[in-house]
Motif scaffolding. Structure first.
Motif, PDB file in Angstrom:
ATOM      1  N   LYS A 121       0.855  -1.182   0.000  1.00 32.39           N
ATOM      2  CA  LYS A 121       0.000   0.000   0.000  1.00 32.39           C
ATOM      3  C   LYS A 121       0.898   1.242   0.000  1.00 32.39           C
ATOM      4  O   LYS A 121       1.942   1.256   0.651  1.00 32.39           O
ATOM      5  CB  LYS A 121      -0.894  -0.008   1.244  1.00 32.39           C
ATOM      6  CG  LYS A 121      -1.845   1.184   1.351  1.00 32.39           C
ATOM      7  CD  LYS A 121      -2.695   1.083   2.613  1.00 32.39           C
ATOM      8  CE  LYS A 121      -3.609   2.288   2.756  1.00 32.39           C
ATOM      9  NZ  LYS A 121      -4.444   2.206   3.990  1.00 32.39           N
ATOM     10  N   PHE A 122       0.487   2.258  -0.745  1.00 31.38           N
ATOM     11  CA  PHE A 122       1.247   3.499  -0.774  1.00 31.38           C
ATOM     12  C   PHE A 122       0.972   4.334   0.470  1.00 31.38           C
ATOM     13  O   PHE A 122      -0.168   4.503   0.889  1.00 31.38           O
ATOM     14  CB  PHE A 122       0.884   4.325  -2.013  1.00 31.38           C
ATOM     15  CG  PHE A 122       1.684   3.955  -3.236  1.00 31.38           C
ATOM     16  CD1 PHE A 122       3.027   4.317  -3.337  1.00 31.38           C
ATOM     17  CD2 PHE A 122       1.100   3.248  -4.269  1.00 31.38           C
ATOM     18  CE1 PHE A 122       3.758   3.977  -4.459  1.00 31.38           C
ATOM     19  CE2 PHE A 122       1.824   2.909  -5.390  1.00 31.38           C
ATOM     20  CZ  PHE A 122       3.157   3.272  -5.499  1.00 31.38           C
ATOM     21  N   PHE A 123       2.062   4.820   1.076  1.00 31.14           N
ATOM     22  CA  PHE A 123       2.004   5.834   2.125  1.00 31.14           C
ATOM     23  C   PHE A 123       2.828   7.002   1.599  1.00 31.14           C
ATOM     24  O   PHE A 123       4.057   6.980   1.644  1.00 31.14           O
ATOM     25  CB  PHE A 123       2.584   5.296   3.432  1.00 31.14           C
ATOM     26  CG  PHE A 123       1.718   4.258   4.096  1.00 31.14           C
ATOM     27  CD1 PHE A 123       0.829   4.608   5.101  1.00 31.14           C
ATOM     28  CD2 PHE A 123       1.770   2.925   3.692  1.00 31.14           C
ATOM     29  CE1 PHE A 123       0.025   3.659   5.700  1.00 31.14           C
ATOM     30  CE2 PHE A 123       0.975   1.971   4.288  1.00 31.14           C
ATOM     31  CZ  PHE A 123       0.095   2.342   5.296  1.00 31.14           C
ATOM     32  N   GLY A 124       2.116   8.022   1.049  1.00 32.50           N
ATOM     33  CA  GLY A 124       2.822   9.061   0.320  1.00 32.50           C
ATOM     34  C   GLY A 124       3.381   8.452  -0.957  1.00 32.50           C
ATOM     35  O   GLY A 124       2.668   7.794  -1.725  1.00 32.50           O
ATOM     36  N   SER A 125       4.671   8.607  -1.164  1.00 31.19           N
ATOM     37  CA  SER A 125       5.302   8.038  -2.364  1.00 31.19           C
ATOM     38  C   SER A 125       5.949   6.686  -2.086  1.00 31.19           C
ATOM     39  O   SER A 125       6.480   6.048  -3.004  1.00 31.19           O
ATOM     40  CB  SER A 125       6.362   9.018  -2.895  1.00 31.19           C
ATOM     41  OG  SER A 125       7.364   9.228  -1.899  1.00 31.19           O
ATOM     42  N   ALA A 126       5.942   6.258  -0.832  1.00 32.11           N
ATOM     43  CA  ALA A 126       6.602   4.996  -0.459  1.00 32.11           C
ATOM     44  C   ALA A 126       5.596   3.843  -0.446  1.00 32.11           C
ATOM     45  O   ALA A 126       4.462   3.993   0.029  1.00 32.11           O
ATOM     46  CB  ALA A 126       7.249   5.129   0.913  1.00 32.11           C
ATOM     47  N   LEU A 127       6.035   2.714  -0.955  1.00 30.16           N
ATOM     48  CA  LEU A 127       5.205   1.509  -0.946  1.00 30.16           C
ATOM     49  C   LEU A 127       5.639   0.636   0.229  1.00 30.16           C
ATOM     50  O   LEU A 127       6.778   0.176   0.290  1.00 30.16           O
ATOM     51  CB  LEU A 127       5.363   0.741  -2.262  1.00 30.16           C
ATOM     52  CG  LEU A 127       4.264  -0.271  -2.595  1.00 30.16           C
ATOM     53  CD1 LEU A 127       2.922   0.432  -2.783  1.00 30.16           C
ATOM     54  CD2 LEU A 127       4.611  -1.035  -3.860  1.00 30.16           C
ATOM     55  N   THR A 139       8.375  -1.475   6.546  1.00 31.56           N
ATOM     56  CA  THR A 139       9.194  -1.402   5.334  1.00 31.56           C
ATOM     57  C   THR A 139       9.525  -2.822   4.892  1.00 31.56           C
ATOM     58  O   THR A 139       9.634  -3.736   5.702  1.00 31.56           O
ATOM     59  CB  THR A 139      10.493  -0.628   5.598  1.00 31.56           C
ATOM     60  OG1 THR A 139      11.168  -1.225   6.717  1.00 31.56           O
ATOM     61  CG2 THR A 139      10.204   0.827   5.896  1.00 31.56           C
ATOM     62  N   LEU A 140       9.676  -2.991   3.588  1.00 34.32           N
ATOM     63  CA  LEU A 140       9.907  -4.318   3.023  1.00 34.32           C
ATOM     64  C   LEU A 140      11.345  -4.443   2.536  1.00 34.32           C
ATOM     65  O   LEU A 140      11.947  -3.462   2.081  1.00 34.32           O
ATOM     66  CB  LEU A 140       8.940  -4.566   1.858  1.00 34.32           C
ATOM     67  CG  LEU A 140       7.455  -4.526   2.232  1.00 34.32           C
ATOM     68  CD1 LEU A 140       6.584  -4.511   0.981  1.00 34.32           C
ATOM     69  CD2 LEU A 140       7.102  -5.715   3.109  1.00 34.32           C
ATOM     70  N   LYS A 141      11.894  -5.655   2.661  1.00 35.71           N
ATOM     71  CA  LYS A 141      13.272  -5.893   2.232  1.00 35.71           C
ATOM     72  C   LYS A 141      13.316  -6.099   0.721  1.00 35.71           C
ATOM     73  O   LYS A 141      13.541  -7.193   0.208  1.00 35.71           O
ATOM     74  CB  LYS A 141      13.855  -7.094   2.965  1.00 35.71           C
ATOM     75  CG  LYS A 141      14.295  -6.787   4.379  1.00 35.71           C
ATOM     76  CD  LYS A 141      15.228  -7.843   4.905  1.00 35.71           C
ATOM     77  CE  LYS A 141      15.813  -7.439   6.256  1.00 35.71           C
ATOM     78  NZ  LYS A 141      16.747  -8.450   6.782  1.00 35.71           N
ATOM     79  N   ALA A 142      13.022  -5.033   0.021  1.00 41.02           N
ATOM     80  CA  ALA A 142      13.082  -5.023  -1.445  1.00 41.02           C
ATOM     81  C   ALA A 142      13.142  -3.562  -1.870  1.00 41.02           C
ATOM     82  O   ALA A 142      12.674  -2.671  -1.152  1.00 41.02           O
ATOM     83  CB  ALA A 142      11.863  -5.715  -2.042  1.00 41.02           C
ATOM     84  N   SER A 143      13.700  -3.307  -3.023  1.00 42.98           N
ATOM     85  CA  SER A 143      13.819  -1.919  -3.482  1.00 42.98           C
ATOM     86  C   SER A 143      12.447  -1.383  -3.869  1.00 42.98           C
ATOM     87  O   SER A 143      11.564  -2.139  -4.291  1.00 42.98           O
ATOM     88  CB  SER A 143      14.754  -1.839  -4.691  1.00 42.98           C
ATOM     89  OG  SER A 143      14.166  -2.471  -5.814  1.00 42.98           O
ATOM     90  N   GLN A 144      12.262  -0.076  -3.703  1.00 38.37           N
ATOM     91  CA  GLN A 144      11.003   0.548  -4.095  1.00 38.37           C
ATOM     92  C   GLN A 144      10.733   0.352  -5.587  1.00 38.37           C
ATOM     93  O   GLN A 144       9.592   0.166  -6.010  1.00 38.37           O
ATOM     94  CB  GLN A 144      11.028   2.042  -3.752  1.00 38.37           C
ATOM     95  CG  GLN A 144      10.848   2.347  -2.278  1.00 38.37           C
ATOM     96  CD  GLN A 144       9.442   2.034  -1.785  1.00 38.37           C
ATOM     97  OE1 GLN A 144       8.455   2.528  -2.321  1.00 38.37           O
ATOM     98  NE2 GLN A 144       9.347   1.185  -0.767  1.00 38.37           N
ATOM     99  N   LYS A 145      11.814   0.319  -6.370  1.00 35.01           N
ATOM    100  CA  LYS A 145      11.649   0.132  -7.808  1.00 35.01           C
ATOM    101  C   LYS A 145      11.021  -1.219  -8.117  1.00 35.01           C
ATOM    102  O   LYS A 145      10.088  -1.323  -8.914  1.00 35.01           O
ATOM    103  CB  LYS A 145      13.005   0.257  -8.503  1.00 35.01           C
ATOM    104  CG  LYS A 145      12.916   0.149 -10.019  1.00 35.01           C
ATOM    105  CD  LYS A 145      14.279   0.333 -10.664  1.00 35.01           C
ATOM    106  CE  LYS A 145      14.182   0.215 -12.182  1.00 35.01           C
ATOM    107  NZ  LYS A 145      15.523   0.362 -12.834  1.00 35.01           N
TER     108      LYS A 145
END
Length: 637
Positions: A121-127, A139-145
């Protein structure tokens, strides 16, 4: 583990500690949380153990195992130390000027779950990932990209030890993923290891009677199975010899195929129980066993472990014989068919069903002089091809259910007599506090009863009054809520609900690991193999405690799935009003749907009402992630 941690409060010697708990002890000693004094280990001052609860805002609360703490212990989010909801943790108490005791987590001693399920889920620009059970974001152990390549709402399984993503389950907006969510939340799997699948397949599809010359051949007897229409695994078959008044209860001989500590056994012990969804089953044993070579399918030879129970003219049990046998079931009945036979609407093809029913009906009357007849209604839901709810019903006991139940109870009682220590199914009397709460709830419904020490007699009086007032089903629900849960134990404590001095589970080794252990113990007794019997009892207390927890988990998985289906239905019915009744009214009011569909739980805040009150409720919100429905009362009925 809870009992071990409690024992540290008064001191415990090393010889009293199981192998699993010794590893925990070593960790506690290395953290200076436990000290040794005169050969006994004690929890040091300033430390407390308990189970962790986490609120939706991320604040933790420890439920201490130490009874000296009358209130839970506050743990701020920064002091959770990556522990999770439900974990058993060690907490160091903090010095604070505040009146409320607070602490910080030192270590998780036992994870509630090895994995968590989150959806993106998006929180602002962060997934971020939102935990399905707690609603907390992480936070997830993976790049945002890489995360942004996935559709929003993607469901991920997370390893709670290292935070790694281990599996992509699907998307939360897809109804077809609900069973995967329910299984993953409790770290259950529908897949079996390759080694266990190969071991199971190696037994083939057929039983050659010539390979078992020492078994009693009962293939000529007209055994039958009686199960639900949708059943795929058949644990038990019965036969009644009317002339000799002998009831045969033949149980699938799983222990012939599953040896202690082979791959199948290791996995079965971890699973503990089969899990049943409305549309699929997740078996305890590989399908090659559970639905094939072990299952007592009609018209094929099968290996069984069998009790032959002889009755006298007054229906007293006079002899109980236990032996390994081979049977060939002559008919696979479902419950509806047997009910039609008992109502003279269908032919009794095997000839003895109606006569056996008369026997079990009288056995039931005798049994209920000491035990209870609770009218429990099991919720059943029907799904369409899109796995959406199409119908709901409460399945009640019918004469066919009662016939089978009383035959199985005879076998379970007979098995319990043969073991001095092993796997008992205990149900202890309810706590005094719960009985008084029950009497208070009943008083609001017009049932004026005072406490009496003979609880069995008190409960029967309440049920008799409920029969007079025509609300027995509802009152039985309240009585059942006041009871303790039945549990497995290595020592016999009796079964309060059934009114039995000794009781165990013998009749379902395909779907319950407890029964498989019992079969092995009974075979060791038959062979006078004391050494193997004692070998099977290694760590039996811990195994029984684990089975009790696994049983509760299996139930939670099934309930979670049903809640998810109701939440998806409710999301399409926001703003609509339905008939309900109050099922809980302590911390928050919970209403149960009692309309076109039945059984859905609806959470209501800011409203109070007596239990069982009928109310009209408007659905205001449905949270598919947490599988919860929220509503408000628009009218008392």
């Amino acid at each position: 583990m809870k009992e071990f941690l409690r024992s540290l409060l008064n001191g415990v010697s090393q010889r009293e500690i199981s192998a699993t708990n010794l590893e925990v002890l070593r960790n506690l000693v290395s953290l200076n949380a436990v000290s040794e004094h005169k050969g006994r280990f004690y929890l040091n001052n300033g430390f407390v153990c308990g189970r962790l609860d986490i609120s939706s805002n991320g604040t933790g609360f420890l439920m201490p195992f130490d009874d000296r703490f009358k209130q839970d212990i506050l743990i701020e989010n920064k002091n959770l130390n990556n522990s999770h909801y439900g974990d058993i943790v060690l907490v160091k108490l903090l010095k604070t000027a505040k009146k409320r005791q607070s602490g910080k987590v030192v270590i998780s001693l036992k994870l509630a779950n090895e994995t968590s399920v989150v959806y993106t889920k998006f929180f602002g620009s962060a997934l971020l990932g939102v935990n399905i059970k707690t609603g907390l974001s992480t936070t997830l152990k993976a790049s945002q990209k890489s995360l942004k390549q996935l559709p929003v709402g993607t469901l991920l399984k997370i390893n709670n030890l290292n935070g790694e993503i281990t599996q992509v389950l699907g998307n939360i907006n897809d109804p077809l993923v609900d069973d995967k969510i329910s299984l993953a939340i409790y770290n259950k799997s529908s897949e079996f290891s390759q080694s266990s699948e190969l071991e199971a397949a190696a037994w083939g599809d057929e039983v050659d009677a010539l390979m078992y010359p020492n078994r009693i051949d009962l293939q000529n007897l007209a055994f039958c199975t009686i199960d639900p229409v949708s059943a795929k695994d058949f644990d038990d078959a019965i036969y009644f010899d009317e002339k000799r008044r002998e009831i045969y209860v033949a149980i699938a001989d799983v222990s012939e195929y599953v040896s202690p500590y082979n791959s199948i056994d290791i996995e079965a012990k971890k699973r503990g129980f089969s899990i049943y969804f409305p549309h699929i089953a997740v078996p305890m044993l590989p399908h090659a066993l559970s639905e094939n070579i072990c299952s007592l399918k009609p018209n094929v030879p099968r290996l069984v472990f069998c009790f032959k129970i002889s009755l006298d003219d007054d229906l007293n049990v006079v002899k109980e014989e236990l032996f390994e046998a081979i049977i060939c079931s002559k008919r696979r009945y479902n419950y509806d068919e047997v009910d039609r036979i008992l109502n003279d609407k269908q032919t009794d093809e095997i000839g003895w069903i109606k006569n056996l029913y008369e026997i079990t009906k009288n056995l039931r009357k005798k049994r209920l002089l000491n035990g209870f007849d609770f009218r429990t209604n099991e919720l059943k839901i029907s799904l369409d091809e899109a796995v959406a709810i199409t119908a709901t019903t409460f399945e009640t006991d019918t004469p066919s259910h009662q016939l089978v139940e009383d035959c199985m109870l005879l076998a379970n009682k007979a098995a319990a007599k043969r073991i001095r220590r092993g796997v008992f199914r205990n149900h202890t009397p309810p706590d005094l506090k719960k009985i008084y709460n029950l009497l208070d709830d009943l008083a609001l419904l017009g049932f004026d009863f005072s406490y009496q020490s003979d609880l069995a007699n008190l409960i029967r009086k309440i049920q008799a009054k409920a029969d007079e007032m025509g609300n027995r089903d509802e009152i039985d629900k309240l009585i059942i809520k006041s009871q303790k849960k039945a549990e497995y134990s290595s020592e016999n404590l009796g079964h309060f609900g059934l009114g039995f001095d000794r009781y165990t589970h013998f009749t379902s080794p395909i779907r319950r690991y407890s029964d498989l252990i019992l079969h092995r113990l009974l075979k060791a007794i038959l062979k006078n193999d004391e050494k193997f019997y004692n070998y099977l009892l290694l760590n039996i207390e811990q195994t029984c405690a684990s089975l009790s927890e696994l049983e509760r988990e299996a139930d939670r998985v099934a309930f979670d799935f049903i809640d998810r289906k109701f939440a998806r239905w409710a999301s399409l019915n926001i703003g609509k009003i339905f008939n309900c009744y109050v099922s809980e009214n302590q911390n928050i009011l919970v209403a149960k749907l009692d309309d076109i569909f039945v059984g859905a739980r609806i959470f209501i805040s800011g409203y109070t009402a007596p239990l069982l009150s009928k109310i009209r409720v408007k659905i205001t919100e449905a949270d598919i992630a947490s599988a919860k429905i929220f509503g408000k009362v628009v009218k008392d009925v």
